[in-house]
Structure formats: C-alpha cells, structure tokens
Motif scaffolding. Sequence first.
Motif, PDB file in Angstrom:
ATOM      1  N   ASN A  36      46.910  49.759  62.831  1.00 25.80           N
ATOM      2  CA  ASN A  36      47.845  48.942  62.316  1.00 25.80           C
ATOM      3  C   ASN A  36      49.048  49.507  61.541  1.00 25.80           C
ATOM      4  OD1 ASN A  36      46.248  46.951  63.404  1.00 25.80           O
ATOM      5  ND2 ASN A  36      44.975  46.699  61.251  1.00 25.80           N
ATOM      6  N   ASN A  38      52.899  50.962  61.177  1.00 29.24           N
ATOM      7  CA  ASN A  38      54.104  50.663  61.777  1.00 29.24           C
ATOM      8  C   ASN A  38      54.214  51.738  62.790  1.00 29.24           C
ATOM      9  OD1 ASN A  38      57.080  50.846  62.240  1.00 29.24           O
ATOM     10  ND2 ASN A  38      57.134  49.127  60.708  1.00 29.24           N
ATOM     11  N   GLY A  39      54.860  51.310  64.052  1.00 33.30           N
ATOM     12  CA  GLY A  39      55.041  52.438  65.027  1.00 33.30           C
ATOM     13  C   GLY A  39      55.983  53.493  64.838  1.00 33.30           C
ATOM     14  N   GLN A  42      54.197  56.080  62.344  1.00 33.99           N
ATOM     15  CA  GLN A  42      52.879  56.592  62.996  1.00 33.99           C
ATOM     16  C   GLN A  42      52.826  57.986  62.891  1.00 33.99           C
ATOM     17  OE1 GLN A  42      51.572  55.736  66.470  1.00 33.99           O
ATOM     18  NE2 GLN A  42      49.456  56.404  66.198  1.00 33.99           N
ATOM     19  N   PHE A  94      45.428  51.564  67.403  1.00 30.17           N
ATOM     20  CA  PHE A  94      46.076  50.084  67.164  1.00 30.17           C
ATOM     21  C   PHE A  94      45.156  48.778  67.663  1.00 30.17           C
ATOM     22  CE2 PHE A  94      49.649  52.923  67.433  1.00 30.17           C
ATOM     23  CZ  PHE A  94      50.626  52.447  66.381  1.00 30.17           C
ATOM     24  N   CYS A 128      48.917  45.287  71.086  1.00 31.02           N
ATOM     25  CA  CYS A 128      48.086  46.878  70.836  1.00 31.02           C
ATOM     26  C   CYS A 128      48.662  47.784  71.834  1.00 31.02           C
ATOM     27  CB  CYS A 128      46.523  46.520  70.955  1.00 31.02           C
ATOM     28  SG  CYS A 128      46.049  45.567  69.614  1.00 31.02           S
ATOM     29  N   SER A 130      51.343  47.599  73.414  1.00 24.74           N
ATOM     30  CA  SER A 130      52.915  48.135  73.407  1.00 24.74           C
ATOM     31  C   SER A 130      53.030  49.328  72.215  1.00 24.74           C
ATOM     32  CB  SER A 130      53.568  46.925  73.353  1.00 24.74           C
ATOM     33  OG  SER A 130      53.683  45.988  74.355  1.00 24.74           O
ATOM     34  N   GLN A 131      52.093  48.747  71.154  1.00 29.01           N
ATOM     35  CA  GLN A 131      52.446  49.864  70.187  1.00 29.01           C
ATOM     36  C   GLN A 131      51.808  51.302  70.505  1.00 29.01           C
ATOM     37  OE1 GLN A 131      50.279  47.709  67.048  1.00 29.01           O
ATOM     38  NE2 GLN A 131      52.110  46.676  66.179  1.00 29.01           N
ATOM     39  N   ASP A 134      54.322  52.853  72.654  1.00 31.78           N
ATOM     40  CA  ASP A 134      55.501  53.270  71.626  1.00 31.78           C
ATOM     41  C   ASP A 134      55.264  54.422  70.984  1.00 31.78           C
ATOM     42  OD1 ASP A 134      58.412  52.638  70.796  1.00 31.78           O
ATOM     43  OD2 ASP A 134      57.069  52.500  68.890  1.00 31.78           O
ATOM     44  N   SER A 135      53.890  54.640  70.430  1.00 34.23           N
ATOM     45  CA  SER A 135      53.654  55.713  69.560  1.00 34.23           C
ATOM     46  C   SER A 135      53.602  57.149  70.478  1.00 34.23           C
ATOM     47  CB  SER A 135      52.405  55.445  68.653  1.00 34.23           C
ATOM     48  OG  SER A 135      51.352  55.487  69.679  1.00 34.23           O
TER      49      SER A 135
END
Length: 380
Positions: A36, A38-39, A42, A94, A128, A130-131, A134-135
């Motif tokens: 959890n 923030n992307g 991270q 995530f 989850c 998507s995050q 992105d990460s």
Amino acid sequence: MALSHFFKHLSFASSNGFCTLSRSFIHPSLTSLFKNINGKTQPSIPTKISHPLSHCYTSASEPASSTLLSPYLSVRIQCRKDIADMFSEALMCFGATSTTVDEDDNCDTSNEICIESIFPESEDVDVCISQAADSVGLKEKPSYEVETGEHYDWIKKTQESFDPVEVSEGLWIVPEWKTPPDAEATNIILNPGLAFGTGEHPTTRLCLLLLRRLIKGGEYFLDYGTGSGILAIAVLKFGASLSVGIDIDPLAITSARHNAALNDIDPEKLQLRLVSGNTSSPSIDEHKDVRKQTSCEMVVESEHARYDVIVANILLNPLLELADDIVSHAKPGAPIGLSGILSEQIPCIINRYSPLLDNISVTEMDDWACLSGTKKLTGN
C-alpha cells in the motif's frame, strides 16, 4: 536515520491470512512494509522471488478462522518475460498474497509468461495490478483474468509446501511439523507460515552462511528486520551470547517469539523489539515484553556501537536510506552483513556503504547477493 523518516509514507495494515506457497514466492524480511505504498514513493523492488510472505494472524494472539479458511481471487496475468519476476514482487507489495511464475507456460506468445496470483476476496485487483505495473515502469497495464476460488485452507497449503532445507553441511532449517533429517545437526525449527524467512531463499542462505563464519562465541548480534527470527535464532545456536531482533510489524515479533520457543531459546538471550515510529534502536539492557507494547509505542532509547555483528536482510531502498542508522549500532571494526539485494544492485550498495565500511566483500547465489564489511574505526 530513524526508521520513522523512511517509513513515514507506509501503511502498516496487515494482510489477510496466509499466503499460499507454490513455485516462486517473495521473501526478504520487512517486505510487508512496502504494501500500500504510494506508487510515486515506492522503493525499488528486487526482481527474483522465491519465498513466502505472510501475516499468519490478524491479531497478535490467535488466528481467526475466517482468515485461514476463506474465499480468494485467483488472478492469471499475462506479462512480459523480462519483467515477470519484478512484477510478481510488485504484486505482492500492492495486495497479492502469493504469486507464481510458471516458467514452463508461455501464455500466448514466446515473449510473454503467465503469473498466477492469489488475492483476498476484498482486494481491488484492478487497482493492485495498475499500481504494480506503474511501480515497475510499465506503460500499459497487463491483461488478466480473475476467478473466484472457494474456501481455501491456507494452513494446509502452507505446510504441504515446506520440507527441511539443508543450508550447508550440518545446518538445517526444519518446519515445525517435520522431523529433522539429521538429529545431530544444527537444526533451526521454524513455522514458515508465521512470517518472512524460511531458509530456502538465497538471501537467507547467504546470511546464514555469513553468520556461521562470523560467530565465534560470545558476540552481541543485531538482526535488523528480524521477520521470522531465523537469523536471530541461528546465531545463538552458533554460539552468540545475545541476539536482538527488531521489526516494525508486531506480527513479525510474535512470529519470531513463537519460533524462538520452538527452538527452546532462552528469552534472556533473544530479545525481540517492536520498533515504533520514532526509533530503530533496541536497548541491550532493558527487557520489554512485546505483548505489552503497541505498534505506536516508542521502544527504548538508542544505544549506538554496542553490537559485535549486525545483519540487515531487507530490501535495496531501506538499505540505502537507513545505512547510517544500521552501521551506527555496530562497534568500530565490527562486521556488518547486508542482503535482500540483487546482484545487479551490488554497485549501488557498495557506493552507499564504502564511506562507512572497510574490507567490503560480496557473495552471490542465484542472482541474489550479500555484501559484508567491517565498520570503519572512525566516523559513524
């Protein structure tokens, strides 16, 4: 640097129940800290997974039956092969409770691979994924399919997946429910489902092998991010006088305490410290019962330069951010081990720790690395 500075962006919500175990799983201690996030903030994520990450309990006492036998979401994700391991670990960060990369399954194209993952029924899988995407720098979200699974016996699945592990000759990690293959060996009895660190992951093996060389007898040891307590327990079996394990997760401390009891470890020799938001420093002299602590309670004040040996088997970014703090707890000239990093991340760690450590050396196993050196006689 105190842990509070690095972890101020993190959510400490615990995950739901066990993770399942299969072919490839996440391992390093403290990885639960990165759930959890923030992307945009991270930390970098290691790209090889091999072990379970799980919070066994939803409280520090007994597991609720609803978390151990509960519905789940089975998610099949199509992903590029070159980022599959990294993306799998990101999924764990995530919201996934497990991931499996099937290297024999080519999905629809030879350039892609399928990741089988398990999510709690309540988790928003789309968010989850998507995050996680992105990460790791994916411009597009991978395609995926979701199926709802029936009630799942997490405990049984966990136990079925573990066998005794021979780390080196005469050193075994043995699940609580199995019989040690060699009764005369140094056997570390462990409940792998309780936390992070079971002996199979290369970083744990590298740290155990390092500690077996370093511990001569009588040392004070600090396990910086103790997880299951495997390293803290091992050093006492190797001959250390005192072992201190710290973690920010009360469930990890509960796990380590349970595993210490399995090994008949004297509580006076193994001190477990719940690190709160304002300090990362345990005291050797003060005995505080973690069961009387809360996650917000400050533990004792810092005592620098007290430890003969320190190991931090965590992740790249915490190792970078907390370098000064980690090293500050060691006596001048004391050996320090750093792991939870990939071989490709070695230069970054060496660059950060070169001003703090002398005699830096590296051992590697299966694309993972353990760096060790001695604290400079002057400075930090």
